[in-house]
Every structure is written in structure tokens, then in C-alpha cells.
Design a protein around this motif. Structure first.
Motif, mmCIF file in Angstrom:
data_model
loop_
_atom_site.group_PDB
_atom_site.id
_atom_site.type_symbol
_atom_site.label_atom_id
_atom_site.label_comp_id
_atom_site.label_asym_id
_atom_site.label_seq_id
_atom_site.Cartn_x
_atom_site.Cartn_y
_atom_site.Cartn_z
ATOM 1 N N TRP A 1 0.855 -1.185 0.000
ATOM 2 C CA TRP A 1 0.000 0.000 0.000
ATOM 3 C C TRP A 1 0.897 1.243 0.000
ATOM 4 O O TRP A 1 1.848 1.329 0.775
ATOM 5 N N THR A 2 0.591 2.201 -0.866
ATOM 6 C CA THR A 2 1.496 3.339 -1.034
ATOM 7 C C THR A 2 0.920 4.678 -0.592
ATOM 8 O O THR A 2 1.643 5.681 -0.560
ATOM 9 N N ASP A 3 -0.345 4.719 -0.223
ATOM 10 C CA ASP A 3 -0.977 5.989 0.147
ATOM 11 C C ASP A 3 -0.832 6.217 1.647
ATOM 12 O O ASP A 3 -1.614 5.700 2.440
ATOM 13 N N ASP A 4 0.176 7.003 2.052
ATOM 14 C CA ASP A 4 0.392 7.174 3.487
ATOM 15 C C ASP A 4 -0.584 8.153 4.125
ATOM 16 O O ASP A 4 -0.538 8.382 5.338
ATOM 17 N N SER A 5 -1.495 8.731 3.352
ATOM 18 C CA SER A 5 -2.509 9.618 3.930
ATOM 19 C C SER A 5 -3.616 8.842 4.617
ATOM 20 O O SER A 5 -4.374 9.400 5.410
ATOM 21 N N GLU A 6 -3.700 7.551 4.338
ATOM 22 C CA GLU A 6 -4.757 6.726 4.919
ATOM 23 C C GLU A 6 -4.270 5.869 6.078
ATOM 24 O O GLU A 6 -5.045 5.128 6.673
ATOM 25 N N VAL A 7 -2.980 5.946 6.384
ATOM 26 C CA VAL A 7 -2.408 5.074 7.412
ATOM 27 C C VAL A 7 -1.579 5.898 8.388
ATOM 28 O O VAL A 7 -1.231 7.052 8.126
ATOM 29 N N TRP A 8 -1.252 5.263 9.509
ATOM 30 C CA TRP A 8 -0.422 5.910 10.526
ATOM 31 C C TRP A 8 1.009 5.969 10.017
ATOM 32 O O TRP A 8 1.638 4.944 9.759
ATOM 33 N N ALA A 9 1.527 7.169 9.862
ATOM 34 C CA ALA A 9 2.858 7.358 9.289
ATOM 35 C C ALA A 9 3.866 7.790 10.359
ATOM 36 O O ALA A 9 3.492 8.266 11.428
#
Length: 514
Positions: A388-396
Motif C-alpha cells: 500500500w502506497t498511500d500514506d494519507s490513509e495510514v499511521w505514518a
């Protein structure tokens, strides 16, 4: 007000101590690290908190925990081996753990003896003046008006608990005899089919993080023939299956077996999960948030998940590991007439492990999927699954830069609230589930056992009263944001912390014994 706890281990810790000086289940057993002679210091904060996340009977009594699911559990052989591999344990430095007793546990041939001794000690250990602990055999014995008693109803965590030597040529006969002896002599409300290590009955979900992963690889596929026989025996005895620790495929086989194929609302008996967290996902999205492509480790695939943001509270996240409940798991539990107990393990509820926070790496959760179940869980080509490459949807990682540890208490409380609201959201969006019924199918199941990293807002039973009070405003806000504002929050909290679990437990005892 009184409290209920569906999954509580007041008698586990004494099993690791010297039998001749075994501590009482009524006292707080403070884990310390020996330095020399009689000098001790506290173990590092995280390890110490883990070892002390156990509610003893005195804490339960002091905080009006009226009724508990009394968990009987024999520490598994692999737990003993893993503990023995730790230097501070192997040196005899942890005052909680007696090396001779640990070696005894590590043989793996005393499980049935251990649960009988745990039960005996809980019943026979000297009780403080004016305080009592009683185990229920039938619902009519419970008296809410009695103020001096903590009541318990037996749940056995793991079918391995009925073995003598599991490798003996007569192991099956001995297991069956032990199982029947114990369940005939005691009222056992529920049993987990598996726990942390592989057993003969079904495949388990990987679920322990402190030790070498290979000790606890799940390598089987679904429910075995012997597992089917034992589950049928449980059904005949009206003993419920606690699905916690079962792999997703194993759970799915159980639902298929228990459900009337002509009517999704009819089940053989209720399905329960006594100490749960949620993935926040449908099963269809189980491999969506991958940090990287699953790695083939031979008998298992190593699967590493990112932590997706909650759709309800975007400052909270989920643990996507399959030991947690998918939306379909929640639906099947509710439709069966079962109940979900909420774990107080911060990792299970979705918070990142403190070690991850300190290292400022990408927050993630890791588990291992049996090679034999890979097709079911990961599809025909696991190593082709994309990251998964969209870090706007996950805890970064950058989310931790300004994170103050003093905020953990509030954050952990929000993670717990998020799990509750997600369960209610699933119920409210299911065409066959009545939300008015569903709000009576959630309770707490802390899993206070001395092996979890408990939420900072409630490390043990001493924190229950304040936690319930502090949850009110946050729960109101989140329910309102999800259009669930018709739910009376004060009633919901009373039900989650006491009434729902009590009513379910007494209802099952009535079904079993009248």
C-alpha cells in the motif's frame, strides 16, 4: 456500580512461582528484577507493565467486579521455552519466575494437572477477612446483593489444557478422559479451541510478539477431524466456542458448520469472542494495507500490515492482524446470539507498540499465515500482492514526531471507544441485525493476565471506575458523528461494563444447569 469482566486471569501468575512459596491470587504480585542478594530493581517500564497487567482477586473485590469469566489456562510448552531463552529469566533474575517451575512447565506434559491446581488454588487460598471468591455452577447461586463476594464462571483457554503428554501413544484416550472428567465435575461455560501455539484441533492465528516468532508459527489448515469431534462434544455439553485465537479460515469453517444454510440468523449455539479487538475491515480487504509484499518463510508467509485510519475517529487506527475480528466476524457473533468482549491490550485495540514509537519507524503489525491456508487468506500468488502506497490513509512515522507520551492515557481511551463504535457501526449497517439488540451484545474482556501490554488508561482493575466515567464524552461525540445518537450513552456504558456480560453469562448457566 458493579463491573463484569469476561476474560480475567487472577490465577495465572502464581503458576510460574515456586510451588512451595506460591503467592496468593488475592495479592498484587509485583515483578522485580534481582540484582544481587536481596536487592531488586524494577524491570524496564514496558516489560514491567506487561508482567503486572493482571488483576488479582483483591483488586477485583475492591473495585466491585462482581462477576468474571474465570480463565483457567496452562502455560504452553512453547511459552516456557521462549521465556527460558531470555537471559534475565534464564539467570533467575525475575523474582516472579522460579527456574525449576519454569522447567517443569516447559516439559509440556502437565497441562491438565496445572489447570486443576490453578482452580484448587483459587478456591483454597486463604481469603482476606470479609472477602470471598466463589465459582458458579448454576445461575441461581449468583446473588447480586451479596457485597462480600467475587463470583466466577469457568472458561478454559485452550484445549491443550486437557492433555497429559500430548505425544503419548494414548494421548487421545487420556485427553478425552480428562476433558470429560473436568467438564462433568465443573460447569465450564466456554473453551478456546486453540491458543498461542499449534495444537491438534485447529489452526491458530499468530498472536504473540515478545518471543521468537517461529515458536508460535501457525502451520495447520482449518479444523482437524479430531477438532470436529471435540467441538461436537462441546456442543453436546452446551459449552460455547470462544473463537479468539482461531485463524480466519478456522473461524469461517466454524460459522459454516454452526449456521443454518437456509437462514443466516439461525445457529447451533451462540458464538463468542471473550477478549477481542477489531480490524476495522471487511474480510475482502484483509490484504489491502500491506507494508510490503508477503514474504515466504517456508511453512508460513510473513505478513506486515500498515495501520489504517479509523473511519470513525481519524486520530485512531486499527490492528489489521487476523487475530482480530473482521466485520463479518462481528456480524456472525451478533446473529448467533453471542457476545463480544473487548480486550484491554493496547496493541490489539490498534495502538502502535511503544518500541515502534521510540524507534520512529513506520507503525505496523506483523503476523504469520500458514502456508496451507495461504490460498484462502492471500490468494493463489501471495508474493504478487502489492504494498500500500498511500500514506494519507495510514499511521505514518511523521505522526509520531510531536506525540507526547503523556497523551497516551487519552489516546488509548479513544482507541477503546473507536473499537466499540466500529462494532456498533457494523451492526447498524447490517440488514439482519437489530441495533437495539446489538448494544446488549458487547462487554469488556480485559485479558488482564500478566502477558498483555494493557492500555494506559486502565492497567488493571483499579482503573475501571475512572475509565468508565472518562469514556462518556468521547463516546457521545463519536456515536453522534455516526448517526447513532439515539443510543443512551449512560445506559450503554452500564451495559458494556456490567449488565450485558452478567446477563449473558447467567443466561448460559441457565441453559446448562438451570
Amino acid at each position: 456500580m458493579p463491573f463484569f469482566d469476561f476474560h480475567c486471569h487472577p490465577g495465572l501468575k502464581p503458576q510460574f512461582a515456586n510451588p512451595d512459596t506460591k503467592p496468593s491470587p488475592w495479592i498484587f504480585i509485583n515483578a522485580k528484577l534481582a540484582v544481587f542478594n536481596d536487592v531488586t530493581i524494577s524491570i524496564n517500564k514496558l516489560f514491567n507493565e506487561v508482567l503486572n497487567s493482571q488483576s488479582n482477586l483483591n483488586q477485583l473485590w475492591d473495585n466491585d467486579v462482581k462477576l468474571i469469566g474465570l480463565i483457567l489456562h496452562a502455560p504452553e510448552q512453547k511459552i516456557g521455552q521462549a521465556l527460558s531463552s531470555k537471559k534475565i529469566v534464564n539467570k533467575g533474575s525475575v523474582n516472579l519466575i522460579d527456574k525449576t517451575q519454569l522447567a517443569y512447565l516447559t516439559t509440556g506434559v502437565h497441562s491438565y494437572e496445572l489447570i486443576k491446581e490453578e482452580l484448587r488454588w483459587l478456591q483454597k487460598a486463604p481469603m482476606p477477612t470479609g472477602k470471598k471468591f466463589k465459582i458458579l455452577t448454576r445461575a441461581s447461586e449468583f446473588d447480586e446483593a451479596i457485597t462480600d463476594t467475587v463470583w466466577g464462571a469457568i472458561i478454559v483457554e485452550g484445549l491443550h489444557c486437557f492433555f497429559n503428554d500430548p505425544n503419548s501413544p494414548t494421548a487421545k484416550i487420556e485427553f478425552t478422559n480428562n476433558f470429560n472428567e473436568f467438564t462433568n465435575n465443573n460447569t465450564v461455560v466456554a473453551i478456546n479451541i486453540c491458543h498461542m501455539q499449534q495444537n491438534a484441533f485447529c489452526n491458530h492465528a499468530h498472536g504473540i510478539q515478545f518471543f521468537t516468532p517461529s515458536f508460535f508459527y501457525p502451520t495447520r489448515k482449518g479444523i482437524t477431524k479430531w477438532g470436529e469431534e471435540v467441538i461436537q462434544l462441546m456442543i453436546n455439553k452446551k459449552i460455547l466456542v470462544d473463537i479468539k485465537h482461531m485463524s480466519l479460515k478456522t473461524r469461517w469453517e466454524l460459522y459454516t458448520w454452526f449456521k443454518d444454510f437456509t437462514d443466516d440468523t439461525k445457529f447451533i449455539q451462540p458464538i463468542i469472542c471473550t477478549h477481542a479487538g477489531v480490524t476495522g475491515l471487511s474480510i475482502a480487504h484483509r490484504a489491502k494495507y500491506l507494508l510490503h509484499t508477503p514474504a515466504d518463510r517456508g511453512s508460513v508467509y510473513e505478513v506486515t500490515y500498515l495501520k489504517p485510519k479509523s473511519k470513525h475517529d481519524t486520530e485512531t487506527y486499527y490492528n489489521c492482524s487476523s487475530i482480530n475480528l473482521y466485520d463479518e466476524d462481528i456480524a456472525n457473533i451478533f446473529l448467533s446470539g453471542g457476545i463480544v468482549g473487548l480486550s484491554f491490550d493496547q496493541r490489539i485495540l490498534g495502538f502502535a507498540d511503544e518500541n515502534v514509537l521510540l524507534n520512529v519507524t513506520i507503525p505496523h503489525d506483523m503476523e504469520y499465515i500458514s502456508n496451507l491456508e495461504a490460498d484462502f487468506f492471500l490468494g493463489p500468488n501471495p508474493t504478487a500482492l502489492p504494498a500500500w502506497t498511500d500514506d494519507s490513509e495510514v499511521w505514518a512515522s511523521e505522526d509520531f514526531e510531536n506525540l507526547d507520551p503523556s497523551l497516551y492515557v487519552e489516546m488509548h481511551r479513544r482507541f477503546l471507544i473507536n473499537n466499540i463504535v466500529h462494532i456498533l457501526w457494523v451492526a447498524n449497517n447490517h440488514p439482519l441485525i437489530d441495533i437495539k439488540k446489538a448494544i446488549k451484545q458487547i462487554c469488556i474482556g480485559t485479558d488482564f493476565d500478566g502477558l498483555i501490554n494493557a492500555i494506559d488508561c486502565c492497567k488493571d482493575a483499579d482503573g475501571l471506575i475512572q475509565l468508565k466515567e472518562d469514556m462518556r464524552d468521547g463516546l457521545i461525540d463519536l456515536l453522534n458523528s455516526e448517526g447513532l445518537n439515539t443510543i443512551n450513552v449512560d445506559t450503554l456504558l452500564e451495559n458494556i461494563f456490567y449488565n450485558n456480560g452478567k446477563n449473558f453469562m447467567l443466561g448460559r448457566l441457565k441453559v446448562m444447569k438451570g
